[in-house]
Every structure is written in structure tokens, then in C-alpha cells.
Motif scaffolding. Sequence first.
Motif, PDB file in Angstrom:
ATOM      1  N   CYS A 275      46.448  13.621 -20.804  1.00  0.00           N
ATOM      2  CA  CYS A 275      47.217  12.491 -21.331  1.00  0.00           C
ATOM      3  C   CYS A 275      46.922  12.366 -22.822  1.00  0.00           C
ATOM      4  O   CYS A 275      45.762  12.403 -23.234  1.00  0.00           O
ATOM      5  CB  CYS A 275      46.816  11.211 -20.605  1.00  0.00           C
ATOM      6  N   THR A 277      46.914   9.846 -24.639  1.00  0.00           N
ATOM      7  CA  THR A 277      46.236   8.594 -24.966  1.00  0.00           C
ATOM      8  C   THR A 277      44.777   8.615 -24.532  1.00  0.00           C
ATOM      9  O   THR A 277      43.867   8.416 -25.337  1.00  0.00           O
ATOM     10  CB  THR A 277      46.947   7.404 -24.317  1.00  0.00           C
ATOM     11  N   GLY A 291      60.256  11.257 -16.615  1.00  0.00           N
ATOM     12  CA  GLY A 291      59.202  10.395 -17.123  1.00  0.00           C
ATOM     13  C   GLY A 291      58.036  10.342 -16.158  1.00  0.00           C
ATOM     14  O   GLY A 291      58.223  10.322 -14.939  1.00  0.00           O
ATOM     15  N   ALA A 292      56.819  10.351 -16.701  1.00  0.00           N
ATOM     16  CA  ALA A 292      55.611  10.242 -15.892  1.00  0.00           C
ATOM     17  C   ALA A 292      54.748   9.118 -16.462  1.00  0.00           C
ATOM     18  O   ALA A 292      54.924   8.704 -17.604  1.00  0.00           O
ATOM     19  CB  ALA A 292      54.847  11.561 -15.885  1.00  0.00           C
ATOM     20  N   ARG A 293      53.834   8.636 -15.670  1.00  0.00           N
ATOM     21  CA  ARG A 293      52.926   7.591 -16.126  1.00  0.00           C
ATOM     22  C   ARG A 293      51.492   7.992 -15.804  1.00  0.00           C
ATOM     23  O   ARG A 293      51.198   8.400 -14.677  1.00  0.00           O
ATOM     24  CB  ARG A 293      53.251   6.249 -15.469  1.00  0.00           C
ATOM     25  N   CYS A 294      50.622   7.880 -16.795  1.00  0.00           N
ATOM     26  CA  CYS A 294      49.215   8.189 -16.578  1.00  0.00           C
ATOM     27  C   CYS A 294      48.612   7.137 -15.659  1.00  0.00           C
ATOM     28  O   CYS A 294      48.751   5.936 -15.896  1.00  0.00           O
ATOM     29  CB  CYS A 294      48.473   8.223 -17.914  1.00  0.00           C
ATOM     30  N   ARG A 298      47.903   4.151 -18.065  1.00  0.00           N
ATOM     31  CA  ARG A 298      49.255   3.651 -17.798  1.00  0.00           C
ATOM     32  C   ARG A 298      50.253   3.943 -18.932  1.00  0.00           C
ATOM     33  O   ARG A 298      51.267   3.275 -19.054  1.00  0.00           O
ATOM     34  CB  ARG A 298      49.236   2.147 -17.474  1.00  0.00           C
ATOM     35  N   THR A 299      49.960   4.928 -19.730  1.00  0.00           N
ATOM     36  CA  THR A 299      50.898   5.344 -20.778  1.00  0.00           C
ATOM     37  C   THR A 299      52.096   6.042 -20.148  1.00  0.00           C
ATOM     38  O   THR A 299      51.941   6.898 -19.265  1.00  0.00           O
ATOM     39  CB  THR A 299      50.212   6.304 -21.764  1.00  0.00           C
ATOM     40  N   HIS A 300      53.303   5.676 -20.582  1.00  0.00           N
ATOM     41  CA  HIS A 300      54.524   6.340 -20.104  1.00  0.00           C
ATOM     42  C   HIS A 300      54.733   7.601 -20.941  1.00  0.00           C
ATOM     43  O   HIS A 300      54.684   7.556 -22.172  1.00  0.00           O
ATOM     44  CB  HIS A 300      55.729   5.423 -20.231  1.00  0.00           C
ATOM     45  N   LEU A 301      54.972   8.725 -20.278  1.00  0.00           N
ATOM     46  CA  LEU A 301      55.102  10.010 -20.941  1.00  0.00           C
ATOM     47  C   LEU A 301      56.450  10.640 -20.612  1.00  0.00           C
ATOM     48  O   LEU A 301      56.828  10.735 -19.439  1.00  0.00           O
ATOM     49  CB  LEU A 301      53.987  10.947 -20.492  1.00  0.00           C
ATOM     50  N   GLU A 302      57.169  11.063 -21.636  1.00  0.00           N
ATOM     51  CA  GLU A 302      58.406  11.804 -21.446  1.00  0.00           C
ATOM     52  C   GLU A 302      58.057  13.292 -21.423  1.00  0.00           C
ATOM     53  O   GLU A 302      57.543  13.842 -22.400  1.00  0.00           O
ATOM     54  CB  GLU A 302      59.391  11.521 -22.588  1.00  0.00           C
TER      55      GLU A 302
END
Length: 305
Positions: A275, A277, A291-294, A298-302
Amino acid sequence: MGGSDVANRPPGAPVVHGFPHLATVRSAITALYRRLSADGVHAYATSLAPADAAFADQDDLHLGAQRVARALVQHFHLPDARLIVGFRAMEHAASVELTAGPEYFVELNDRFRTHRRDVGAALAHEVAHVLLHRLGLEFPGTRANEILTDTVTAYLGAGWLLLDAFREDAASRQKLGYLTPEEFGYVLAKRAFAFGEDPSPWFTSPQAYTAYAEGRERAARDLRRPPLSAAGWAGRRRYAKDRRHAREHPGAVPDPSVPYAFETGGPELRVSFPCPTCHQRIRVPVRGRFGARCGLCRTHLECDT
């Protein structure tokens, strides 16, 4: 319980630059999120204000040091901790005895009697030691643990003081802490990306601003690595080549020179990557754009896998 020190570069010694401790720094950010949780880390979204660490030469030495110490105790959410600050001749810049509390005795190098603008920087590292001691968070080995402390100090909003204490010119050199100036800049930039906060207006040292800019560029690379959609053309081309190789050679050993790794054990190809972040590794299926989320920060990742 022993004591912990903040590094003090000997007079005349060269300042180390670059990113030699980056792997430990990233592990420290992951460990901080695991210990505090995303909500706990976001409770420190506002940095220590410059006014809270201001310490002029005309201020009373001991009253001023106690005032800055109280501000740092409050910033690190340690309201029941009391710091007793003293000064003596010593090798390190500062030291704290890590006892059961609630009183902690901090000693500052005698040179801070006449270099009061950097008292806050030295105290920030020591108060972070108290926080980590209470959280039970530590790394094995003295150096790794001090890098953890510097990283936490910066990521939780007080470490900009340590970077601002870096000054390097023809007449003198000074650096506090175990991270390089650029590594401090890297951690501060990671914090800035996470919380939308720009620390650069607080720097009084031109060298600190330069180091922050270099660290910020390095941190920005974390946001542009495949399989993230923001990856550049060269990274995307290399990623596509490695993906094809993974499909054609199931079970192949991942290439350690790239941040991602393909996994072929299940019914579909998956890829894992850190991640950008918190650097917790994330595993997602290889299925194009989504889209995924850590799960940790909880960071949203494209992604474009």
C-alpha cells in the motif's frame, strides 16, 4: 527500564544524505498503523503548531523547556505523563529514562542552553519514546528502534521540528535524529499525502526545505508504481511483461527488484504489492481496472492489474 537517546551528529562530521534506512522506515509506518489502527493514526491529523515549540533566547531556560515539553505531551495524547527537563554535558542531544511513569526525566545536552530554537526538536524525539514505551511498540536493536522513533515522531506531527533542526553551510553543520534529512522529508511527505497537510511553510532552515522536497519526490514515486493506475508508461510495460511471464511460468520466483509479486496458487492469477500509504501488502486478483481498499489504513487505491 533503561533510557533512549536522540542522535547528535559530532561537530565537523559529515551529514549522511539519501535513503539508506528506507526499508526500516516503511516497516515503522506499517507497525504504527497496526498498533494504533487507522482511526488512531488519524487522531494525529493536525501537526504540532510552530508557536507551541517556539523558544526564544530571552525566555527562561527551565520554564521554557517545561512549557514546550507540556505541549509535546499534549500533542502525543499523553495527558497523564509529566516530563522533568534538565540540562547536562553529554554525548547525545537528549536522553529519557523510560520508567513506569507518570514522571519521566529528560536530559538535554548543555548546548541547548544557548541553542534554544532546537529544544523542541530534541524533546519531540524523547516524548515519542515515551509514547512508544507506553504502547509497547519497539523494534529489535537500538538503531532500528531509534529509526522507528524518528519515523513515528514525524508521522504523528512533531517530526518537522527534527528536520528543521538540520542546517548545513560553510560555517557549521547540525542534524538531530537517526534518519537522514531526506528520509525525514519522505516521512513528512507521506504524512502530508495522508492528511492533506503541507509542513513546508514551517521550515526556517533552507536545507530542511530542500530535503523535504527530495523526500516528497521519493514518496510520490510510491503513488506511481504498478499495479496502481497512476503508474508511468515504463512501469506499466515492465508490469505487463512480468504478468505474462507469471502466467506462462506458474510458480516462478518473484523478481525482488520490483515491488509487486504474482501468485499463481489459486484458480486465478493474483498480485500483491505494498500500500502506498502504510506499506502493508495488499493482494488483489489480476482482472484489469478496479478500485481496492487497504484493510489496514483504509486508503482507496485505483488499480490496473
